[in-house]
Write a protein that holds these residues in place. Structure first.
Motif: not given
Length: 156
Positions: A64-72, A139-143, A145-150
């Motif tokens: 979860v942290a890697s997704i949030a970091q990459c997005h930020m 790159v994390i979100a693109r890699s 399949t888990t849906p990411i919401g905002y």
């Protein structure tokens, strides 16, 4: 144009042998160290629900942290390019993992909840729109399949 390749290597070392190795599911600790050159060691374990140590990072938290970091990081860069002046960014993401009978599981969803403070001269609508562009680059979100919401909050 050719692709540029980046290689990432880490070391994961199990430190939880209590003397009996993996003689049974309860005979060992899930403790481990995650290391890479030049950065502090991450003390890891499994989630406490899976006999882990709650004082150590678990893989689910790191996911979860890697997704949030990459997005930020992508958001900040795209905001700068769009002329949005970000003065503060705090995210408190949440994720839901479903555990199936027998112990297998997967993440059902990840929701990023950034609170973004922008300069008074910046366009709040544009600041919000930039969030939706991040998924094209992170790159994390693109890699995964888990849906990411905002659930974005823009403040001045």
């Amino acid at each position: 144009m050719t692709d540029t390749r980046h290689t990432y290597s880490v070391s994961v070392t199990w430190t939880g042998n209590s003397g009996a190795g993996t003689a049974s599911l309860r005979s060992y600790s899930r403790d481990h160290d995650v290391e890479a050159p030049g950065v502090p060691t991450i003390a890891g374990s499994s989630d406490p629900a899976f006999r882990g140590d709650a004082s150590r990072w678990n893989p689910e938290q790191l996911f979860v942290a890697s997704i949030a970091q990459c997005h930020m990081l992508w958001y900040l860069g795209l905001a700068a390019q769009a002329g949005v002046i970000v003065t503060s960014y705090v995210d408190a993401p949440i994720a839901v993992m479903i555990e199936e009978p027998g112990g297998a599981g997967q993440f059902e969803s990840v929701t990023l909840r950034p609170v973004v403070r922008i300069d008074a001269s910046s366009d709040a609508d544009l600041a919000e729109q930039v969030h939706h562009r991040v998924a094209d680059y992170c790159v994390i979100a693109r890699s995964i399949t888990t849906p990411i919401g905002y659930e974005v909050t823009i403040e001045r």
